[in-house]
Write a protein that holds these residues in place. Structure first.
Motif, PDB file in Angstrom:
ATOM      1  N   ARG A  61      10.310 -33.397  16.955  1.00 23.45           N
ATOM      2  CA  ARG A  61      11.275 -32.992  18.216  1.00 23.45           C
ATOM      3  C   ARG A  61      12.713 -33.746  17.984  1.00 23.45           C
ATOM      4  NH1 ARG A  61       9.290 -30.461  22.970  1.00 23.45           N
ATOM      5  NH2 ARG A  61       6.918 -30.045  22.564  1.00 23.45           N
ATOM      6  N   VAL A  93       2.861 -36.237  19.603  1.00 24.74           N
ATOM      7  CA  VAL A  93       2.559 -36.576  18.201  1.00 24.74           C
ATOM      8  C   VAL A  93       1.285 -36.377  17.673  1.00 24.74           C
ATOM      9  CG1 VAL A  93       2.517 -38.661  16.387  1.00 24.74           C
ATOM     10  CG2 VAL A  93       4.581 -37.860  18.124  1.00 24.74           C
ATOM     11  N   GLY A 128       3.613 -38.396  24.409  1.00 24.30           N
ATOM     12  CA  GLY A 128       4.927 -39.428  24.462  1.00 24.30           C
ATOM     13  C   GLY A 128       4.479 -40.098  25.867  1.00 24.30           C
ATOM     14  N   LEU A 156      11.557 -53.189  22.184  1.00 22.94           N
ATOM     15  CA  LEU A 156      12.034 -52.182  22.403  1.00 22.94           C
ATOM     16  C   LEU A 156      12.998 -51.397  21.401  1.00 22.94           C
ATOM     17  CD1 LEU A 156      11.900 -52.047  26.332  1.00 22.94           C
ATOM     18  CD2 LEU A 156      10.513 -50.673  24.828  1.00 22.94           C
ATOM     19  N   MET A 158      12.091 -38.267  14.681  1.00 23.05           N
ATOM     20  CA  MET A 158      13.302 -37.379  14.486  1.00 23.05           C
ATOM     21  C   MET A 158      14.123 -37.378  13.176  1.00 23.05           C
ATOM     22  SD  MET A 158      14.589 -38.391  18.256  1.00 23.05           S
ATOM     23  CE  MET A 158      16.131 -37.643  18.093  1.00 23.05           C
TER      24      MET A 158
HETATM   25  C1  HEC Z   1       7.678 -36.038  19.224  1.00 24.79           C
HETATM   26  C2  HEC Z   1       7.656 -36.908  20.402  1.00 24.79           C
HETATM   27  C3  HEC Z   1       8.203 -38.231  20.439  1.00 24.79           C
HETATM   28  C4  HEC Z   1       9.670 -38.349  20.341  1.00 24.79           C
HETATM   29  C5  HEC Z   1      10.692 -37.457  19.813  1.00 24.79           C
HETATM   30  C6  HEC Z   1      10.004 -39.709  20.686  1.00 24.79           C
HETATM   31  N1  HEC Z   1       8.879 -40.138  21.133  1.00 24.79           N
HETATM   32 FE1  HEC Z   1       8.755 -42.144  21.958  1.00 24.79          FE
HETATM   33  N2  HEC Z   1       6.579 -41.980  21.797  1.00 24.79           N
HETATM   34  C7  HEC Z   1       5.900 -40.924  21.482  1.00 24.79           C
HETATM   35  C8  HEC Z   1       4.459 -41.162  21.436  1.00 24.79           C
HETATM   36  C9  HEC Z   1       3.497 -40.145  20.851  1.00 24.79           C
HETATM   37  C10 HEC Z   1       4.453 -42.621  21.473  1.00 24.79           C
HETATM   38  C11 HEC Z   1       3.318 -43.308  21.832  1.00 24.79           C
HETATM   39  C12 HEC Z   1       3.122 -43.873  20.237  1.00 24.79           C
HETATM   40  C13 HEC Z   1       2.161 -44.796  19.631  1.00 24.79           C
HETATM   41  O1  HEC Z   1       1.215 -45.179  20.287  1.00 24.79           O
HETATM   42  O2  HEC Z   1       2.218 -45.030  18.415  1.00 24.79           O
HETATM   43  C14 HEC Z   1       5.797 -43.013  22.005  1.00 24.79           C
HETATM   44  C15 HEC Z   1       6.268 -44.173  22.627  1.00 24.79           C
HETATM   45  C16 HEC Z   1       7.271 -44.651  22.756  1.00 24.79           C
HETATM   46  C17 HEC Z   1       7.707 -46.035  23.397  1.00 24.79           C
HETATM   47  C18 HEC Z   1       6.545 -47.109  24.042  1.00 24.79           C
HETATM   48  C19 HEC Z   1       5.932 -46.802  25.487  1.00 24.79           C
HETATM   49  C20 HEC Z   1       5.079 -47.834  25.765  1.00 24.79           C
HETATM   50  O3  HEC Z   1       4.826 -47.613  26.696  1.00 24.79           O
HETATM   51  O4  HEC Z   1       4.777 -48.806  25.125  1.00 24.79           O
HETATM   52  C21 HEC Z   1       8.995 -46.149  23.644  1.00 24.79           C
HETATM   53  C22 HEC Z   1       9.616 -47.225  24.485  1.00 24.79           C
HETATM   54  C23 HEC Z   1       9.603 -44.772  23.078  1.00 24.79           C
HETATM   55  N3  HEC Z   1       8.529 -43.883  22.664  1.00 24.79           N
HETATM   56  C24 HEC Z   1      10.737 -44.554  23.096  1.00 24.79           C
HETATM   57  C25 HEC Z   1      11.356 -43.414  22.450  1.00 24.79           C
HETATM   58  C26 HEC Z   1      12.720 -43.040  22.275  1.00 24.79           C
HETATM   59  C27 HEC Z   1      13.961 -44.271  22.796  1.00 24.79           C
HETATM   60  C28 HEC Z   1      12.715 -42.081  21.572  1.00 24.79           C
HETATM   61  C29 HEC Z   1      14.114 -41.543  20.840  1.00 24.79           C
HETATM   62  C30 HEC Z   1      14.991 -42.172  19.900  1.00 24.79           C
HETATM   63  C31 HEC Z   1      11.639 -41.646  21.430  1.00 24.79           C
HETATM   64  N4  HEC Z   1      10.709 -42.363  21.971  1.00 24.79           N
HETATM   65  C32 HEC Z   1      11.332 -40.373  20.798  1.00 24.79           C
HETATM   66  C33 HEC Z   1       6.563 -39.580  21.290  1.00 24.79           C
HETATM   67  C34 HEC Z   1       7.920 -39.426  21.096  1.00 24.79           C
END
Ligand code: HEC
Ligand code: HEC
Length: 416
Positions: free
Chosen positions: A80, A97, A150, A222, A234
């Protein structure tokens, strides 16, 4: 400055959406609605933060939802184009994802040989900036494909602020229990290069730390998560993650030569996530008591104490009301994703383990659990039950409640 101006500001796009038809058609027929003053505000900054942090929140919020293009360094692979497309208004999805793993015949045990997945366990469906070949699941019945939405990012600064001692204490207390509930810390490595902003920590790449973030707690901080999301979701490189994700075209760069964004790009987005308030609604004591008696509170620990030196003073040395233990729990076979425990995947978390989801702002969600398979809080509770789940007795206790008590427990959880 109080959070109020921002709450009003975030109302404006909604109002504009409501009258998005061409102006000439909307003159007399437009219904007259006055904005309600009782908007249930979320995605607002923590009250009482410094003006410097408030500025970071606002700048970071804007960047979080800004789509990046080829000329910004998007690609060679991406999923995305903005953080917000997978965490819309800091909440769940709609972007997601997909993960893939080779599994045994039982469909949940990771196969010992995962080498067919030469580019790892994450699907990278789109290309940009010169990339030609996406990473898709191989056409093999042994490959299990699962979804991770996400997750909400509300209140994540509170999770980062929790002191290590608290997490160690809760892990030890659970280890001593005589029932099934034994959460474990996911010890992981800080996977980014050293951050020039050392206000939050001074970690170096490779430092072993307590994992807190991600659905399996695979990331310790973070900024590390933001840099990881930039790189993995990305195709954006930063000083924290300077190399492009390994891709089938063998590209080491994209249309923007060199490192795509600077420290600020990462740190402002991370600070936005750190500074989002917990949108709590006052909740009733009956629900709270039932949350305890059905043992939800063993895993969804109502509060954990934070470090005294966390740089956001509103989050330092407080009982953070996070409703998680930040530990991994063995959940049901039905929830398993087939991924192996591996430092390059989810750290020590295996196919069956998930971090206790923080219960924050659930009334703003329409789907629940890591892949959104539950459509209500009640369904999410029922789906804690299954083969080998640590939460089975807790679901039994929920089922044994009267319908009224179940309703007050669910109402309590929705208000968190
Ligand atoms: C394509 C979708 C996608 C995009 C784009 C994305 N994320 Fe996420 N994000 C996720 C997913 C899926 C998870 C869970 C990942 C895992 O468990 O491995 C996540 C988890 C997170 C978490 C952890 C939350 C927690 O409860 O622990 C944070 C903070 C976060 N993302 C921030 C960001 C930020 C800042 C960006 C941009 C730079 C971003 N994400 C871009 C899908 C996305
Ligand atoms: C053994 C630990 C454990 C117990 C006990 C437990 N949970 Fe959970 N809970 C989890 C884990 C782990 C997840 C994340 C599972 C996933 O995403 O697949 C979760 C997820 C949830 C979610 C979904 C949150 C979201 O953001 O999608 C809700 C709601 C929830 N739990 C409520 C409860 C309630 C209510 C109880 C008591 C009846 C309870 N849980 C008991 C560990 C537990």
């Amino acid at each position: 400055m109080s959070p109020r101006p921002r709450a009003l500001f975030s109302f404006i796009p909604l109002a504009m959406l409501a009258c998005s038809s061409p102006p000439e058609e909307t003159t007399s027929a437009r219904p007259t609605r006055t904005p309600t003053t009782s908007v249930d505000a979320f995605d607002v900054p923590i009250a009482g933060i410094t003006s410097e942090f408030l500025a970071d929140f606002n700048d970071g919020d804007l960047l979080f939802s800004t789509p990046l293009r080829d000329s910004d360094g998007l690609g060679p692979l991406y999923t995305r184009t903005s953080c917000g497309s997978c965490h819309d208004k800091a909440n769940r999805g709609p972007g997601l994802v997909q993960k893939m793993a080779l599994v045994e015949d039982d469909g949940v045990t990771p196969a010992s040989d995962q080498s067919e997945l030469a580019y790892g366990h994450t699907v990278h469906p789109l290309t940009a900036g010169g990339g030609m070949t996406p990473i898709l699941p191989p056409d093999d019945p042994k490959v299990k494909v699962t979804t991770r939405f996400g997750p909400p990012v509300l209140g994540r600064g509170y999770l980062e602020a929790v002191s290590d001692d608290e997490i160690l204490r809760v892990e030890a207390e659970q280890a001593a229990r005589d029932d099934e509930i034994h959460g474990r810390i996911n010890w992981v490595s800080y996977a980014s290069e050293h951050n020039e902003d050392t206000r939050f920590h001074d970690y170096d790449r490779g430092d072993t730390l307590i994992g807190r973030f991600g659905l399996k707690a695979r990331v310790p901080a973070l900024d590390d998560f933001t840099a990881d999301a930039f790189q993995g979701d990305m195709g954006i490189t930063s000083p924290l993650r300077p190399t492009e994700f390994k891709n089938p075209d063998g590209l080491t760069d994209d249309q923007k030569p060199g490192i795509d964004v600077g420290f600020d790009s990462v740190n402002l987005r991370a600070n936005y996530v750190r500074l989002i308030a917990i949108p709590r609604r006052t909740s009733d004591s009956t629900g709270a008591a039932l949350f305890e008696s059905t043992q939800c509170s063993v895993c969804h620990v109502p509060s954990l104490h934070t470090r005294a030196d966390y740089p956001v003073s509103a989050l330092a040395d407080i009982d953070a009301p996070v409703y998680t233990d930040l530990l991994l729990h063995r959940m049901s076979d039905e929830l398993a994703d087939g991924l192996p425990a591996d430092p390059g995947v989810d750290g020590q978390a295996d196919s069956f383990s998930w971090r206790t989801a923080p219960l924050i702002g659930l009334r703003f969600d329409r789907t629940f659990l890591h892949d959104g398979r539950a459509k209500s809080v009640t369904e999410a509770i029922e789906l804690h039950r299954g083969a080998h789940s640590e939460a089975n007795a807790s679901v039994d206790a929920f089922d044994a409640l009267t319908a009224d008590d179940q309703a007050s427990l669910v109402n309590f959880v929705e208000g968190l």
